[in-house]
Design a protein around this motif. Structure first.
Motif, PDB file in Angstrom:
ATOM      1  N   THR A 172       2.430   8.649  -4.703  1.00 28.18           N
ATOM      2  CA  THR A 172       2.384  10.099  -4.915  1.00 28.18           C
ATOM      3  C   THR A 172       3.497  10.800  -4.122  1.00 28.18           C
ATOM      4  O   THR A 172       3.889  11.920  -4.466  1.00 28.18           O
ATOM      5  N   LEU A 173       3.998  10.144  -3.066  1.00 30.20           N
ATOM      6  CA  LEU A 173       5.084  10.733  -2.261  1.00 30.20           C
ATOM      7  C   LEU A 173       6.311  11.045  -3.111  1.00 30.20           C
ATOM      8  O   LEU A 173       7.092  11.937  -2.772  1.00 30.20           O
ATOM      9  N   ILE A 174       6.504  10.286  -4.171  1.00 25.59           N
ATOM     10  CA  ILE A 174       7.665  10.532  -5.041  1.00 25.59           C
ATOM     11  C   ILE A 174       7.217  10.922  -6.450  1.00 25.59           C
ATOM     12  O   ILE A 174       7.989  10.805  -7.404  1.00 25.59           O
ATOM     13  N   GLY A 175       5.958  11.375  -6.574  1.00 29.61           N
ATOM     14  CA  GLY A 175       5.486  11.853  -7.878  1.00 29.61           C
ATOM     15  C   GLY A 175       5.238  10.754  -8.891  1.00 29.61           C
ATOM     16  O   GLY A 175       5.254  11.002 -10.098  1.00 29.61           O
ATOM     17  N   ALA A 176       4.995   9.541  -8.404  1.00 31.84           N
ATOM     18  CA  ALA A 176       4.767   8.407  -9.307  1.00 31.84           C
ATOM     19  C   ALA A 176       3.350   7.868  -9.123  1.00 31.84           C
ATOM     20  O   ALA A 176       2.606   8.313  -8.248  1.00 31.84           O
ATOM     21  N   ARG A 177       2.956   6.908  -9.993  1.00 38.19           N
ATOM     22  CA  ARG A 177       1.656   6.257  -9.823  1.00 38.19           C
ATOM     23  C   ARG A 177       1.712   4.858 -10.415  1.00 38.19           C
ATOM     24  O   ARG A 177       2.462   4.585 -11.340  1.00 38.19           O
ATOM     25  N   ARG A 178       0.876   3.982  -9.849  1.00 38.99           N
ATOM     26  CA  ARG A 178       0.799   2.611 -10.350  1.00 38.99           C
ATOM     27  C   ARG A 178       0.083   2.599 -11.688  1.00 38.99           C
ATOM     28  O   ARG A 178      -0.755   3.452 -11.969  1.00 38.99           O
ATOM     29  N   TRP A 179       0.394   1.607 -12.522  1.00 36.02           N
ATOM     30  CA  TRP A 179      -0.258   1.457 -13.822  1.00 36.02           C
ATOM     31  C   TRP A 179      -0.176  -0.009 -14.214  1.00 36.02           C
ATOM     32  O   TRP A 179       0.860  -0.653 -14.037  1.00 36.02           O
ATOM     33  N   ASP A 232       0.830  -1.218   0.000  1.00 38.91           N
ATOM     34  CA  ASP A 232       0.000   0.000   0.000  1.00 38.91           C
ATOM     35  C   ASP A 232       0.861   1.264   0.000  1.00 38.91           C
ATOM     36  O   ASP A 232       0.483   2.281   0.563  1.00 38.91           O
ATOM     37  N   PHE A 233       2.017   1.172  -0.633  1.00 41.91           N
ATOM     38  CA  PHE A 233       2.910   2.335  -0.702  1.00 41.91           C
ATOM     39  C   PHE A 233       2.238   3.475  -1.464  1.00 41.91           C
ATOM     40  O   PHE A 233       1.631   3.261  -2.506  1.00 41.91           O
ATOM     41  N   ASP A 234       2.359   4.669  -0.928  1.00 43.88           N
ATOM     42  CA  ASP A 234       1.753   5.834  -1.577  1.00 43.88           C
ATOM     43  C   ASP A 234       2.746   6.437  -2.577  1.00 43.88           C
ATOM     44  O   ASP A 234       3.595   7.244  -2.216  1.00 43.88           O
TER      45      ASP A 234
END
Lengths: 178, 178, 178, 178, 178
Positions: free
Chosen positions: A59-66, A55-57
């Protein structure tokens, strides 16, 4: 008062004022959702505890899952797609390594030398983040435990043998959704 | 309050205060019109959705369209002229790439190694931006749909076969209007 | 409010507050007179219109004109002396280049790779600025048309054939007046 | 209001507000006494007029004079010891150089390429500052003409023949007093 | 007012306002406890007096002591584990070096060239800090002389012969606790 430096999704350099240190991660989440990043990827990639992976967020490093068209779990960061890889624990006389999850991509011709890691043979790759060992840090999790459509660990494919940096196929790297 | 860092047309380093995040693109457009830029060109070039190409607001990155004496569509960015190239979709067993429009120029001896991309043979080039795939983002368009004399997609020449980075002739690179 | 970053004549990093964008060039002139510079020399040198050359205000980039003991016109910038060279127009089948005035110096062993330009044979040089083509910009001129002892174009020596980067003699480079 | 960027003696990045431009050198002296520096050593070293050498205020660049156990005059800057060398004037057909005083040290394996200067044979060195020619600038002197224990020019050893960058013995470089 | 630049534990760039210069080390300690660092490791590593080693406050540089499972004393800094090594004094005709304590690690493939130091044979290492000579500085000590569980000098192993940079075993480098 703190001041947080970002590179926006358009590559512009912007500093944002932050009221106090305890608001910092909120502000990083807020702008990270837009693809803004602060600082560079550390050499060798970000290091996080393995127990933060599901459940790592990002957005903390400006990324997103895809999830790509082939159903593979990936992470998008500054226009690059990184593939999720599970690394089995190693326990030989020469090396002792706990299990890990790594997000990496094949190196491109424009990647600077110091981010390239060598693999078997000629192949070079770039690591965004590695989740290994350590103690779970609640502050890195998606707030409210909302998984927001992120792939669950239950759906993890069987771990690949180490070292397993399969080159990300050219078409996947290139088809990065904007 | 936000603070936006620019390099002016004269190469000076200037930071501009911006009231709020939603004013950011306006301020980038305002100073971009003067040739001011913020941040560096990302390695491999800016990535934008293909559907943003026809009315893309180049002031967002401190650039502007220019038609050279030979009638070719180009973009001027920090004194360099980039030629517009259309790349056909590729759908082979080895590669799968959607159609794209790329703005690139031949590499110069003073270009640092990490911005040079290899092409066929000895030729090296530098990419400013690539428009490919993705979903149109209205905020990247010229406000009010005023095309401001920008070349229309109707006038597009037939796409060149991939890879087609023709070296920009020396005289064009050099004749950059100031 | 804007903030302008300088490197002082002593090499210190200083930011100066500027009331509004239209005061920016005045502030650059003010501190440029002391030898302060903002940003780096662009790769390949600053580019200015040819018609700005005779009364160009070198304080804008922290430089100043200097006539050396041999009577040659030079420009001093951050302790380096750049020699003025006139380049004739080229109009061959292979290249088409308008006339230009270039300020350059021989490369030194401590110059980083990306500022060195190759010439005939082994010789390498570094360009501070090139005046070529374009349209005169009044804002680059010395305010009030006071030529301030700058050499007049009437005194220009006959243009050298291109390419003509004669190595600046070691003694001239070294005798830079402080 | 001006803002002066420092690297502290501990290597931290700190910006200090300065009321006005005429207070700048005072602030540099104040923090320079603690070993704080602003900006990098210019390639080839700082350049100062020869007539500033005897009472040069080294705190301006975060350095200080030091006499080593062997009685040699040196300058300490960011943990490195630079040896004082007198260079005789050169007046040959090939080169014309006025007398100078140079503070330099042998290059170390961790020195980046662009600060290394080649000497005779394999030896490489790094220059902190060179005093040569020019016109004395009062503002560079120790305020109040207090020599503060600095070695006097009367005690200068006979000048070495040029080029004379004797490698600083390893033990001296290493025994740098903290 | 001063402004202190940090890289947070997450790699973000943050500036913190500091009331006055005498509060600076307190603020560095406060955020250093979170793993925040300011500036880069100096080439060759931080240099501190030997007499500061036993109770050095590693939070000043964003680091912390750690005893690995094998009982070895190490220091963690930005995710890297550095091993403590004692270096005997050298007093030969060629070199004269006082005793020292060094914290270093084996170089990794992603370490940039300028931080790598050569050792015997092919081995390369990276130094975080070296304690040698000099005069103890009270301000570098853990406030209140609380050793905070740090290993005592009484437990020091016998010093290794110089040069003794044993490669840190791969598993130790990798098992870095987060």
């Amino acid at each position: 008062m703190l001041h947080l430096e970002f590179m926006t999704d358009l590559g512009a350099r912007v500093t944002v004022d932050v009221e106090s240190a305890d608001k910092l991660l909120d502000v990083q989440r807020h702008y990270g959702r837009l693809g803004w990043t602060s600082g560079e990827i550390p050499t060798g990639g970000y290091q996080f505890p393995l127990d933060n992976e599901t459940d790592f967020d990002w957005t903390l490093i400006g990324a997103r899952r895809w999830t790509n068209p082939e159903g593979e779990e990936m992470v998008i960061h500054r226009g690059h797609a990184y593939r999720r890889r599970e690394l089995e624990a190693v326990d030989s006389r020469k090396m002792k390594l706990p299990a890990a999850v790594k997000f990496s991509r094949g190196a491109k011709s424009t990647d600077p030398e110091h981010v390239r890691e060598k693999s078997d043979g000629e192949f070079e790759y770039v690591t965004l983040a590695i989740f290994r060992g350590g103690k779970r840090q609640e502050r890195y999790a998606i707030p409210g435990n909302r998984a927001q459509g992120a792939p669950q660990s239950a759906t993890r494919p069987a771990p690949a043998p180490r070292p397993s940096p399969r080159p990300a196929a050219a078409q996947v790297e290139e088809e990065t959704p904007f």
